[in-house]
Design a protein around this motif. Sequence first.
Motif, PDB file in Angstrom:
ATOM      1  N   LEU A 797       0.827  -1.207   0.000  1.00 15.04           N
ATOM      2  CA  LEU A 797       0.000   0.000   0.000  1.00 15.04           C
ATOM      3  C   LEU A 797       0.863   1.259   0.000  1.00 15.04           C
ATOM      4  CD1 LEU A 797      -2.823  -1.079   2.468  1.00 15.04           C
ATOM      5  CD2 LEU A 797      -3.145  -0.398   0.078  1.00 15.04           C
ATOM      6  N   ARG A 798       1.940   1.247   0.790  1.00 22.30           N
ATOM      7  CA  ARG A 798       2.821   2.421   0.834  1.00 22.30           C
ATOM      8  C   ARG A 798       3.471   2.654  -0.530  1.00 22.30           C
ATOM      9  NH1 ARG A 798       7.961   2.380   4.745  1.00 22.30           N
ATOM     10  NH2 ARG A 798       8.409   0.674   3.307  1.00 22.30           N
ATOM     11  N   ASP A 799       3.903   1.531  -1.169  1.00 19.96           N
ATOM     12  CA  ASP A 799       4.521   1.664  -2.493  1.00 19.96           C
ATOM     13  C   ASP A 799       3.527   2.228  -3.515  1.00 19.96           C
ATOM     14  OD1 ASP A 799       6.837   0.700  -1.432  1.00 19.96           O
ATOM     15  OD2 ASP A 799       6.576  -1.355  -2.183  1.00 19.96           O
ATOM     16  N   LYS A 800       2.282   1.736  -3.459  1.00 19.91           N
ATOM     17  CA  LYS A 800       1.263   2.200  -4.394  1.00 19.91           C
ATOM     18  C   LYS A 800       0.871   3.656  -4.111  1.00 19.91           C
ATOM     19  CE  LYS A 800       0.017  -1.740  -6.624  1.00 19.91           C
ATOM     20  NZ  LYS A 800      -0.119  -1.870  -8.085  1.00 19.91           N
ATOM     21  N   LEU A 801       0.823   3.980  -2.809  1.00 19.42           N
ATOM     22  CA  LEU A 801       0.393   5.322  -2.418  1.00 19.42           C
ATOM     23  C   LEU A 801       1.424   6.372  -2.812  1.00 19.42           C
ATOM     24  CD1 LEU A 801      -1.765   6.982  -0.863  1.00 19.42           C
ATOM     25  CD2 LEU A 801      -0.456   6.536   1.225  1.00 19.42           C
ATOM     26  N   GLY A 802       2.711   5.983  -2.729  1.00 19.36           N
ATOM     27  CA  GLY A 802       3.781   6.939  -3.042  1.00 19.36           C
ATOM     28  C   GLY A 802       4.132   7.755  -1.810  1.00 19.36           C
TER      29      GLY A 802
END
Length: 881
Positions: A797-802
């Motif tokens: 999720l953190r990677d997708k969120l940026g």
Amino acid sequence: MENLGLNEIRESFLTFFEGKEHLRLESFPLVPKNDNSLLLVNAGMQPLKSYFTGIQTPPSVRITDCQKCIRTGDIENVGKTSRHGTFFEMLGNFSFGDYFKQEIIPWAWEYVTEVLNIPKEMLYVTVYLEDDEAFNVWNKNTNIDPLHIFKLGKEENFWEIGQGPCGPSSEIHFDRNVKLGRIKTSEEFIEAGNEDRIIEFWNLVFTQFDKDEKGNYNKLKNPNIDTGMGLERISAIMQGTDSIFEVDTIKNILNEVSRVTGAKCGESPASDVSLKIITDHVRSTTFMISDGILPSNEGRGYVLRRLIRRAARHGRLLGIKNTFLYELCDMVIKNSCVAYPELSEKSSYIKKVVKIEEERFLETIDSGMDILKGYIEELGVNNDKILGGDKAFKLYDTYGFPYELTEEILEDVGIKIDLKEFNTEMQNQRQMARDARGHSDYMGNADNVLNLIPKDIEIKFEGYDKTELFSKVKVLISEGEIVTELSKGSKGIIVTEVTPFYAEMGGQIGDKGIIFNDNFKAEVYDCKKNISGKIVHLVKMIDGKLLAGELVTLKVNEDRRNEICRNHSATHLLQEALKKVLGDHVHQSGSYVNEDRLRFDFTHFSALTEMEVIKVQKIVNDNILKAYTVNTSVMTIEKAKESGAIALFDEKYKNDVRVVSIGEFSKELCGGTHVKNTGEIGLFKILSESGVAAGVRRIEAITGINSIEFLEDKNNQLKDIASTLKCSEKDIINKLQIQLVELKDKEKEIILLKGKLASSSVDEMLNNVKEVKGVKVICGTVRNMDSDALRDLADKLRDKLGDGLVVLGSSVGDKVQFIAMASKSAIDKGIHCGKIIKEVAMIAGGGGGGRPNMAEAGGKLPDKLDEAIENVCSIIERLVK
């Protein structure tokens, strides 16, 4: 006045009193026997207390010895004064109802003035002010100047401890400065003692009264003599030095400490104190370990640990960073082994124990430093300048971190310790130690019912070859009193002239059985020895009535006895096997043998490997199968040691001892019962190997029918496993390996399913991004996801969120897991994962924390999971400025 060495003085004293028909005894161990009132022997007469009270009969009515002693009450003064030390030797001579003042006073004067050749003008004597008898003996039976005798009060010259035997004393003092002229009054004499001009070195105690509960002093029928002379103190006098650290044998140790540390005496007061503390403490620890004491967190082991660590700490103050104390033990042994040969015999063992404890301290002192730094940081955050005494005590008590070192480090940063609180904690610990020692009557020997048996009654043990015999009842005891009869239903004690019952001793449990005749039957449920060594049968009356003086049959439970014998003989084989596998440093540290199993404690410094256990077990079983004859013989202790017989590590033996030999394999001093042939043991099986204290391991094992039943039980378990797996016993391993492969395949499937679940959760949560204080936030809950899966989901999720923050929660059963992850830009805006997750977890009854970029926490309330996650945004609102 000749300059005599400490070892010379010891020998001259003992030889002198041997010439006065005294029996010379070796020093008793530092561990008190049959006395719960003391952790360590701290006075010369302490091991002889039972002789003074009449509970035990002394081997002679005249005794002389030099007793090893430890006192730690003045430990803080060691190194700071000239005469304080934790270890000392006490010369003594004792009379048990034989001679009295008329003899000891002239003898004492003879030894001091004619053997030691101390000029009489340098000597003063004090007596109790009401003791005209002692004054007159000094005045008429010696050539002392009457003006050198002073009468003093009870505080100075009367010995008593509560109720019981007590009496006046007479002390001999040395004048260190005769040039100042004769001391003329008792007041002037006391003042000279306070100023260290006068030194008391020999105390003669005349035990002539028995103080009752009303405070009356009743005359004893047989008064006793108890004298004590500090060996280090008289050595300092004879060698013309003001300090015990200048006495020859102690100075040799001090010089070695100086050589090893590189610090020279006289360089600075601080380094001098450290040198003397190390000297004294290494002396104490060497003797304590020699007597079987090991470092621990309680009792006498705690005293030993404290001394070693205190000495090690002073080594660090002198610049020593590594272990060094163990090297100094050699000098202690070299200077004392003439009088105490056991020091040489146990040299390698002593050094090993010291080195291990030093290494542990080096580890804990670094841990303590880390904790102390944490305390300092915590105080800095709160702008506080006082460290709680409880924290300083925790460092001291748990991590062995000396108070002085804590104080010194804190001083550098302007912080003080709450000393009052520290002292309260220390006092509480001391009270707990006192309570743990228990209470005792006068002189520390518990007065219990077993000790009511008159001393003149002789009880003979004939149970080595017999398990049944006839005898006459000598004493009956019930409810704390000697009685004339025991009746059905009552419990009591039966004492007979002869017995086949083995009394609990040396780790072997007491026999059980029956005592009977035509009039009664009693069950013997235990058999013990009282403090004077008399065998007593603890019984429950099953039927009839028994009168004192009757003839009875005593019958031991033979089957039970045989099982005990198997286990006891096996401990002898076990000790020898351990020596062969592990090394000669192995010594018995304790044992317990009953009919079910054996327990054997031994000195060793690491856990046994599986292979070592197998080797030990094989050696024991090999020697059982050799069917060795077990022989016993009685010989002198010297002959026994010459023959190679093993003695207990800290035991004190009589002159004649019983030696148990098992073929050529094992030879030990032992008073227990044994099999006649090792083949009777049957099978030996080790059940467990574990640690019980620092440097002490324990093996529990079984023999005979118990080991066969154990193997049968294991075999039945194996059959049950095979039945459950639906295979034969020989195929169990193959079947389990197949199932493990299948389980791994299932685990892979589960991981794939979890991945798919996480992917669907990612898409769903990305559609619900919120913005709080300019930070993008994803928060949500998932069910039945463990911490690893939850961490993977948050990562994705953190990677997708940026840029932003992810906070997730999950529950599995009754446990709750939380995780928070943040990008660098979110952190720059004030996000701190550790602080956020801590507050979130509190709502679910938990706690946790972590770094600004990632934090984890747990909780105990699954029903609060949704509420906790719902509060994430409001928590961010409050925390982010």
